[in-house]
Design an enzyme around this catalytic site. Structure first.
Site, PDB file in Angstrom:
ATOM      1  N   TYR A 194      -1.606 -10.371   5.127  1.00 35.23           N
ATOM      2  CA  TYR A 194      -1.660  -8.948   5.501  1.00 35.23           C
ATOM      3  C   TYR A 194      -3.069  -8.648   5.968  1.00 35.23           C
ATOM      4  O   TYR A 194      -4.012  -8.606   5.173  1.00 35.23           O
ATOM      5  CB  TYR A 194      -1.275  -8.090   4.296  1.00 35.23           C
ATOM      6  CG  TYR A 194      -1.202  -6.597   4.547  1.00 35.23           C
ATOM      7  CD1 TYR A 194      -1.302  -6.047   5.818  1.00 35.23           C
ATOM      8  CD2 TYR A 194      -1.021  -5.722   3.488  1.00 35.23           C
ATOM      9  CE1 TYR A 194      -1.231  -4.683   6.030  1.00 35.23           C
ATOM     10  CE2 TYR A 194      -0.932  -4.346   3.674  1.00 35.23           C
ATOM     11  CZ  TYR A 194      -1.038  -3.835   4.949  1.00 35.23           C
ATOM     12  OH  TYR A 194      -0.969  -2.483   5.158  1.00 35.23           O
TER      13      TYR A 194
ATOM     14  N   THR B 206       0.827  -1.207   0.000  1.00 35.16           N
ATOM     15  CA  THR B 206       0.000   0.000   0.000  1.00 35.16           C
ATOM     16  C   THR B 206       0.860   1.255   0.000  1.00 35.16           C
ATOM     17  O   THR B 206       0.553   2.232  -0.695  1.00 35.16           O
ATOM     18  CB  THR B 206      -0.922   0.008   1.233  1.00 35.16           C
ATOM     19  OG1 THR B 206      -1.634  -1.224   1.291  1.00 35.16           O
ATOM     20  CG2 THR B 206      -1.914   1.153   1.158  1.00 35.16           C
ATOM     21  N   THR B 207       1.962   1.234   0.760  1.00 38.22           N
ATOM     22  CA  THR B 207       2.857   2.386   0.808  1.00 38.22           C
ATOM     23  C   THR B 207       3.488   2.656  -0.552  1.00 38.22           C
ATOM     24  O   THR B 207       3.838   3.791  -0.875  1.00 38.22           O
ATOM     25  CB  THR B 207       3.952   2.174   1.871  1.00 38.22           C
ATOM     26  OG1 THR B 207       3.330   1.777   3.097  1.00 38.22           O
ATOM     27  CG2 THR B 207       4.758   3.433   2.108  1.00 38.22           C
TER      28      THR B 207
ATOM     29  N   ARG C  28      -8.461  -0.767   6.004  1.00 40.11           N
ATOM     30  CA  ARG C  28      -8.506  -0.527   4.558  1.00 40.11           C
ATOM     31  C   ARG C  28      -9.327  -1.575   3.818  1.00 40.11           C
ATOM     32  O   ARG C  28      -9.834  -1.302   2.739  1.00 40.11           O
ATOM     33  CB  ARG C  28      -7.088  -0.486   3.975  1.00 40.11           C
ATOM     34  CG  ARG C  28      -6.318   0.790   4.332  1.00 40.11           C
ATOM     35  CD  ARG C  28      -5.034   0.880   3.536  1.00 40.11           C
ATOM     36  NE  ARG C  28      -4.215   2.024   3.912  1.00 40.11           N
ATOM     37  CZ  ARG C  28      -4.073   3.125   3.178  1.00 40.11           C
ATOM     38  NH1 ARG C  28      -4.704   3.252   2.032  1.00 40.11           N
ATOM     39  NH2 ARG C  28      -3.282   4.099   3.587  1.00 40.11           N
TER      40      ARG C  28
ATOM     41  N   TYR D   5     -13.040  -4.830  -0.359  1.00 40.72           N
ATOM     42  CA  TYR D   5     -14.328  -4.522  -0.982  1.00 40.72           C
ATOM     43  C   TYR D   5     -15.265  -5.723  -1.025  1.00 40.72           C
ATOM     44  O   TYR D   5     -16.446  -5.603  -0.728  1.00 40.72           O
ATOM     45  CB  TYR D   5     -14.166  -3.923  -2.394  1.00 40.72           C
ATOM     46  CG  TYR D   5     -15.464  -3.345  -2.940  1.00 40.72           C
ATOM     47  CD1 TYR D   5     -15.903  -2.097  -2.525  1.00 40.72           C
ATOM     48  CD2 TYR D   5     -16.265  -4.069  -3.806  1.00 40.72           C
ATOM     49  CE1 TYR D   5     -17.102  -1.577  -2.968  1.00 40.72           C
ATOM     50  CE2 TYR D   5     -17.467  -3.563  -4.264  1.00 40.72           C
ATOM     51  CZ  TYR D   5     -17.878  -2.313  -3.840  1.00 40.72           C
ATOM     52  OH  TYR D   5     -19.069  -1.801  -4.280  1.00 40.72           O
TER      53      TYR D   5
ATOM     54  N   LYS E 130       1.336  -9.819   8.654  1.00 40.97           N
ATOM     55  CA  LYS E 130       1.503  -8.398   8.920  1.00 40.97           C
ATOM     56  C   LYS E 130       0.198  -7.953   9.558  1.00 40.97           C
ATOM     57  O   LYS E 130      -0.850  -7.925   8.915  1.00 40.97           O
ATOM     58  CB  LYS E 130       1.766  -7.607   7.640  1.00 40.97           C
ATOM     59  CG  LYS E 130       1.851  -6.095   7.886  1.00 40.97           C
ATOM     60  CD  LYS E 130       2.058  -5.312   6.605  1.00 40.97           C
ATOM     61  CE  LYS E 130       2.102  -3.801   6.890  1.00 40.97           C
ATOM     62  NZ  LYS E 130       2.270  -2.994   5.653  1.00 40.97           N
TER      63      LYS E 130
ATOM     64  N   ILE F 164       6.670  -4.241   9.586  1.00 37.81           N
ATOM     65  CA  ILE F 164       6.693  -3.773   8.206  1.00 37.81           C
ATOM     66  C   ILE F 164       6.273  -2.316   8.266  1.00 37.81           C
ATOM     67  O   ILE F 164       5.115  -1.993   8.470  1.00 37.81           O
ATOM     68  CB  ILE F 164       5.782  -4.617   7.303  1.00 37.81           C
ATOM     69  CG1 ILE F 164       6.288  -6.069   7.273  1.00 37.81           C
ATOM     70  CG2 ILE F 164       5.745  -4.041   5.894  1.00 37.81           C
ATOM     71  CD1 ILE F 164       5.471  -7.000   6.401  1.00 37.81           C
TER      72      ILE F 164
END
Length: 291
Positions: free
Chosen positions: A132, A43-44, A137, A106, A160, A202
Site C-alpha cells: 500500500y 485507513t477507511t 499519509r 512517520y 494499492k 480499493i
C-alpha cells in the site's frame, strides 16, 4: 490476481465500541451489491484507532461473513515491522486471502529500509501481500524500482497505488509485468488508471455506491466505454464530496444516511461540518443513492 471493485471497508461504531452486527450486515450488503473483494482494517476502517484485539476481531468477522465468496485482503500494516508481522500472521490464521501492508509511516525509511520491511513480513508469514503506497499519509513513496525488487518475492502480488500519479501504472507494468495486480487507491482517477494498465480500485466510494462501482468495472472489462463514461459521470461528484474532509469522516456520514452505520468516529477523527454534509447529500442524490 485481485481486480475490479474492492471496498476499503469502514468500521461501524456504537457507543464507542465496534458494532459487530452492523459490520457483518454491511459486509453482506457489499457482497450482494457486487463488490469483488473486501479490505477490513484499512485507513477507511479507522485502523489507527483500533486496538490490536479489535483489529484482529474485525478481520475475523469479515472472513466469517465472506465465506470464500469474495477475497478478504486484511489491512495489517504498521510502522513497526514486528507488529506488522504479528497482524499479518493473525490475518492468515483468521482465513484472510491476502494482506494489505502500508508503507511504514512517520519513520521515513529509505528505499532499502522499505525493501527489508516487506521482505521480513514476506519471509515470516506465507500469505499474498499487497503493498500500500500512499505518500500523502505516510510521507515515504516507494519507487517503481523498489517495487520491482519486491515483486521478485513470490508472495508480493500487487500494489494499492494512492500516489495519484497516472504514469505510475504504466511504468509499473513495464517494469514488473501484467500479472502484478495494480489497484488504484484514488477513486477519482480510476478510469485513467485502468487505461494505463491498472486492474481495479480499493475504493472509499464503494462503501456507499458498491453496485455503481462494480458496474463501472464490469463495463470496463467488456469495453463498453459509453457505459464507463456514464457511470463515472454519476460517481465523480461523490468521489469529490467524500474527500471534502479527511476520510473516512465523509463516507461514514454518507453510510449513515443509508442506514448502514451510526455516524460515529473515534478521535482524532470527528464528524464532518454541515457544509460538507450538504455536499455529500447532493452528490448522493446525483448518483441516484438518495431521493
Amino acid at each position: 490476481m485481485f481486480s475490479g471493485s474492492i471496498t476499503a471497508l469502514l468500521t461501524p461504531f456504537r457507543d464507542g465500541r465496534v458494532d459487530e452486527a452492523a459490520f457483518q450486515s454491511f459486509v453482506e450488503w457489499q457482497i450482494v451489491e457486487g463488490t469483488q473483494a473486501l479490505v477490513p482494517c484499512g485507513t477507511t476502517g479507522e485502523s489507527p484507532t483500533l486496538s490490536h484485539d479489535e483489529d484482529m476481531r474485525v478481520t475475523a468477522l469479515c472472513v466469517e461473513v465472506a465465506k470464500g465468496r469474495v477475497p478478504v485482503i486484511a489491512g495489517t500494516g504498521s510502522n513497526s515491522t514486528d507488529e506488522a508481522i504479528q497482524l499479518t500472521g493473525h490475518a492468515k490464521q483468521a482465513g484472510a486471502d491476502a494482506a494489505l501492508v502500508v508503507t511504514p509511516y512517520y519513520n521515513k525509511p529509505t528505499q532499502e529500509g522499505l525493501y527489508q520491511h516487506y521482505r521480513a513480513i514476506h519471509d515470516a508469514v506465507d500469505i499474498p501481500i499487497v503493498i500500500y503506497n500512499i505518500p500523502g499519509r505516510c510521507i515515504v513513496d516507494m519507487t517503481v524500482e523498489t517495487m520491482q525488487r519486491l515483486a521478485e518475492l513470490p508472495n508480493i502480488v500487487g500494489v494499492k497505488d494512492a500516489t495519484a500519479d497516472l504514469a505510475r501504472p504504466a511504468l509499473t507494468r513495464a517494469a514488473i509485468g501484467e500479472d502484478f495486480a495494480q489497484l488504484s487507491g484514488e477513486d477519482a482517477t480510476i478510469v485513467p488508471f485502468l487505461a494505463q494498465g491498472g486492474h481495479g480500485c480499493i475504493s472509499v466510494t464503494s462503501n456507499v455506491a458498491p453496485r455503481l462501482c462494480a458496474e463501472l468495472h464490469a463495463a470496463w472489462r467488456r469495453r463498453d466505454f459509453d457505459q464507463v463514461d456514464a457511470v463515472n459521470s454519476r460517481l465523480m461528484p461523490l468521489h469529490k464530496a467524500l474527500f471534502e474532509e479527511s476520510s473516512p469522516a465523509p463516507v461514514k456520514f454518507a453510510a449513515s444516511l443509508l442506514g448502514q452505520c451510526e455516524n460515529e468516529l473515534r478521535l482524532p477523527m470527528i464528524s464532518v461540518r454541515p457544509e460538507t454534509e450538504a455536499k455529500v447529500k447532493s452528490a448522493m442524490v446525483h448518483a441516484g443513492l438518495l431521493n
